[in-house]
Design a protein around this motif. Structure first.
Motif, mmCIF file in Angstrom:
data_model
loop_
_atom_site.group_PDB
_atom_site.id
_atom_site.type_symbol
_atom_site.label_atom_id
_atom_site.label_comp_id
_atom_site.label_asym_id
_atom_site.label_seq_id
_atom_site.Cartn_x
_atom_site.Cartn_y
_atom_site.Cartn_z
ATOM 1 N N SER B 74 15.386 1.940 5.514
ATOM 2 C CA SER B 74 14.728 0.732 6.036
ATOM 3 C C SER B 74 13.555 0.322 5.167
ATOM 4 O O SER B 74 13.322 -0.855 4.924
ATOM 5 N N LYS B 75 12.797 1.320 4.742
ATOM 6 C CA LYS B 75 11.632 1.028 3.915
ATOM 7 C C LYS B 75 12.081 0.416 2.582
ATOM 8 O O LYS B 75 11.529 -0.586 2.130
ATOM 9 N N ILE B 76 13.102 0.992 1.995
ATOM 10 C CA ILE B 76 13.588 0.485 0.709
ATOM 11 C C ILE B 76 14.121 -0.942 0.864
ATOM 12 O O ILE B 76 13.906 -1.796 0.005
ATOM 13 N N ASP B 78 13.008 -3.100 2.917
ATOM 14 C CA ASP B 78 11.814 -3.956 2.976
ATOM 15 C C ASP B 78 11.325 -4.290 1.569
ATOM 16 O O ASP B 78 10.944 -5.419 1.273
ATOM 17 N N GLU B 79 11.325 -3.281 0.688
ATOM 18 C CA GLU B 79 10.810 -3.512 -0.666
ATOM 19 C C GLU B 79 11.683 -4.528 -1.404
ATOM 20 O O GLU B 79 11.174 -5.374 -2.148
ATOM 21 N N ALA B 80 12.989 -4.469 -1.198
ATOM 22 C CA ALA B 80 13.874 -5.466 -1.799
ATOM 23 C C ALA B 80 13.492 -6.852 -1.273
ATOM 24 O O ALA B 80 13.410 -7.824 -2.032
ATOM 25 N N GLY B 81 13.206 -6.916 0.033
ATOM 26 C CA GLY B 81 12.789 -8.186 0.637
ATOM 27 C C GLY B 81 11.481 -8.680 0.029
ATOM 28 O O GLY B 81 11.324 -9.869 -0.250
ATOM 29 N N HIS B 82 10.549 -7.749 -0.204
ATOM 30 C CA HIS B 82 9.266 -8.149 -0.798
ATOM 31 C C HIS B 82 9.481 -8.723 -2.195
ATOM 32 O O HIS B 82 8.844 -9.693 -2.582
ATOM 33 N N GLY B 83 10.403 -8.107 -2.928
ATOM 34 C CA GLY B 83 10.726 -8.626 -4.253
ATOM 35 C C GLY B 83 11.199 -10.073 -4.133
ATOM 36 O O GLY B 83 10.765 -10.947 -4.881
ATOM 37 N N VAL B 132 0.887 5.483 -2.393
ATOM 38 C CA VAL B 132 1.275 4.350 -3.245
ATOM 39 C C VAL B 132 1.331 3.064 -2.413
ATOM 40 O O VAL B 132 0.748 2.045 -2.783
ATOM 41 N N ASP B 133 2.022 3.125 -1.274
ATOM 42 C CA ASP B 133 2.019 1.941 -0.417
ATOM 43 C C ASP B 133 0.617 1.700 0.132
ATOM 44 O O ASP B 133 0.188 0.560 0.293
ATOM 45 N N GLY B 134 -0.108 2.790 0.388
ATOM 46 C CA GLY B 134 -1.478 2.655 0.887
ATOM 47 C C GLY B 134 -2.360 1.892 -0.090
ATOM 48 O O GLY B 134 -3.106 0.992 0.296
ATOM 49 N N GLU B 161 4.643 -6.012 7.159
ATOM 50 C CA GLU B 161 5.722 -5.025 7.075
ATOM 51 C C GLU B 161 5.269 -3.698 6.481
ATOM 52 O O GLU B 161 5.935 -2.681 6.645
ATOM 53 N N GLU B 162 4.137 -3.732 5.776
ATOM 54 C CA GLU B 162 3.730 -2.559 5.005
ATOM 55 C C GLU B 162 3.203 -1.404 5.844
ATOM 56 O O GLU B 162 3.324 -0.250 5.457
ATOM 57 N N SER B 163 2.604 -1.719 6.974
ATOM 58 C CA SER B 163 1.940 -0.675 7.750
ATOM 59 C C SER B 163 2.929 0.445 8.101
ATOM 60 O O SER B 163 2.599 1.630 8.045
ATOM 61 N N PHE B 164 4.147 0.064 8.438
ATOM 62 C CA PHE B 164 5.185 1.056 8.729
ATOM 63 C C PHE B 164 5.431 1.961 7.518
ATOM 64 O O PHE B 164 5.618 3.167 7.665
ATOM 65 N N HIS B 165 5.369 1.402 6.316
ATOM 66 C CA HIS B 165 5.628 2.195 5.117
ATOM 67 C C HIS B 165 4.614 3.319 4.962
ATOM 68 O O HIS B 165 4.945 4.449 4.666
ATOM 69 N N GLN B 166 3.355 2.955 5.140
ATOM 70 C CA GLN B 166 2.312 3.957 4.955
ATOM 71 C C GLN B 166 2.373 5.013 6.057
ATOM 72 O O GLN B 166 2.227 6.201 5.804
HETATM 73 FE FE LIG Z 1 5.882 -0.867 0.853
#
Ligand SMILES: [Fe+2]
Ligand SMILES: [Fe+2]
Lengths: 95, 318
Positions: B74-76, B78-83, B132-134, B161-166
């Motif tokens: 799921s996190k990955i 999200d990163e594709a979405g951020h791109g 890194v996400d932090g 969306e990032e808070s979940f990543h950290q």
């Molecule tokens: Fe992230």
């Protein structure tokens, strides 16, 4: 009855620089250029906006509300996508 | 009015908007250097999101449980979405997606150097999410106030969306430090390897930063590299302590007067070396991106062919 209705356009307005354009309503117009002027006249009489987008209603492709359950369903069983899923101790809970 | 006078008038109006904290929108006049500067920064940011999927993607088949695997996946995603959000924002400035990809693959465009460090153990999935996400979050929160409208709005969406990543990263670390001594040692090793590179993510010292002054004046950047780094150092100190791990910076000390932590110096030789292309994984990351891009060519070709076929049918019917 003669059908002489003009085409329907959807109007989107950016109320302030930096904000998204938001849908505010629709109007009839003969073309895009006129639609912009009509939108200015009917939707921004009190300086509600700094920018207008008009889009032919027929050009909008929308998801069906009736199908919403099937359409969006796959995301409902992934609670771990939400930050609140992770219970962290108070001392570090501000992340 | 001469065209020169016209430009200086437009420039004045532009600076006036910037000073008044107004956003610049795609159709507004903007100085060519502002546009270039933004394209550089936003595309570099987009490339980082995309390349950043590689070290984590490498662990999908090695996650310790189905739950951890689903979370990482799921996190990955999200990163594709951020791109995507960021490439789209850059495209509003008049550069095409293809041009940006070409710049990345030919090495002209950069991405965050942190992704040139290898991910060696499962603990690295924890350290990456947490540190890194932090660090990225500290930077992105600040960029929510950047002067270019589409970039600012993209940042707001991304930060949500990032808070979940950290948190999922820290959650992995917490689990490890409460596990066996070997697991705790693994967490410590991971922290040791990722702490300094995470600090480097904020870029060179303000005094050394080539793009900083103009970026600050144009409000593309809202806080300086050193100020953002300090924020990250401050917030991370107590998080390390809570894990019961040893802080990798032996010189870290609370400075009552400043209200901040004082810290040891970053190894800038390492920083420049990795940027110059000599990190552990620079070559591998780009090679993988090119390979994936080439292997996906048939999908793009199929889309175009399908589109052409559909249009031909439509003209036939008409
Ligand atoms: Fe992230
Ligand atoms: Fe991201």
């Amino acid at each position: 009855m003669q059908d002489n209705a003009l085409e329907l356009f959807e109007v989107f307005i950016r109320s302030k620089r930096g904000l998204d354009h938001k849908h505010v309503g629709s109007l009839h117009s003969e073309d895009h250029e006129q639609a912009l002027e009509y939108a200015r006249d009917v939707y921004t009489r009190r300086s509600e906006g700094v920018s207008i987008w008009v889009v032919r209603s027929a050009d909008i492709c929308a998801s069906q509300e009736d199908d919403a359950e099937d359409f969006f369903d796959p995301n409902d069983d992934k609670p771990y996508r939400h930050a609140t899923y992770y219970t962290l101790p108070d001392a570090v809970n501000n992340m | 009015m001469s065209s020169e006078q016209q430009t200086s008038l437009q420039e004045k109006q532009f600076m006036h908007k910037i000073k008044a904290e107004e956003k610049i929108e795609p159709k507004d006049w903007m100085p060519e250097k502002y546009r270039k500067n933004l394209i550089r920064q936003i595309s570099q940011h987009a490339h980082s999101e995309v390349i950043g999927m590689q070290p984590e993607g490498n662990f999908l088949t090695r996650a310790p449980s189905l739950r951890r695997k689903a979370i990482l996946l799921s996190k990955i995603q999200d990163e594709a979405g951020h791109g995507l959000y960021l490439y789209s924002a850059a495209e509003t400035l008049g550069i095409s997606r293809d041009e940006m990809i070409e710049a990345l693959q030919s090495g002209r465009a950069k991405y965050a150097s942190i992704f040139n460090y290898p991910a060696l153990t499962w603990a690295d999935m924890g350290a990456i999410g947490w540190l890194v996400d932090g660090a990225a979050i500290v930077n992105q929160v600040s960029l929510q106030r950047t002067s270019y409208g589409p970039y600012a709005r993209g940042m707001i969406r991304i930060c949500k969306e990032e808070s979940f990543h950290q948190r999922q990263g820290y959650d992995i670390m917490l689990t490890l430090v409460n596990g066996s001594p070997e697991q705790k040692a693994m967490a410590q090793d991971s922290l040791n390897r990722f702490y300094w590179p995470a600090l480097m993510m904020f870029g060179p010292h303000d005094s050394e930063s080539a793009h900083s002054a103009k970026s600050m004046e144009w409000k593309i950047k809202r806080e300086t590299n050193d100020d953002l780094r300090q924020k990250f150092i401050d917030q991370t100190a107590s998080q390390i302590e809570f894990l019961g791990l040893e802080h990798p910076d032996k010189e870290l000390k609370w400075n009552e007067e400043r209200g901040h932590y004082d810290s040891g110096e970053i190894d800038w030789d390492e920083f420049h070396n990795v940027i110059a292309g000599n990190g552990h994984c620079n070559r591998q990351r780009l090679e993988h991106h090119i390979k994936a891009h080439e292997e996906g060519a048939w999908v793009r070709e199929a889309l175009v062919a399908y589109n052409a076929k559909k249009q031909a049918k439509q003209t036939e019917a008409a």
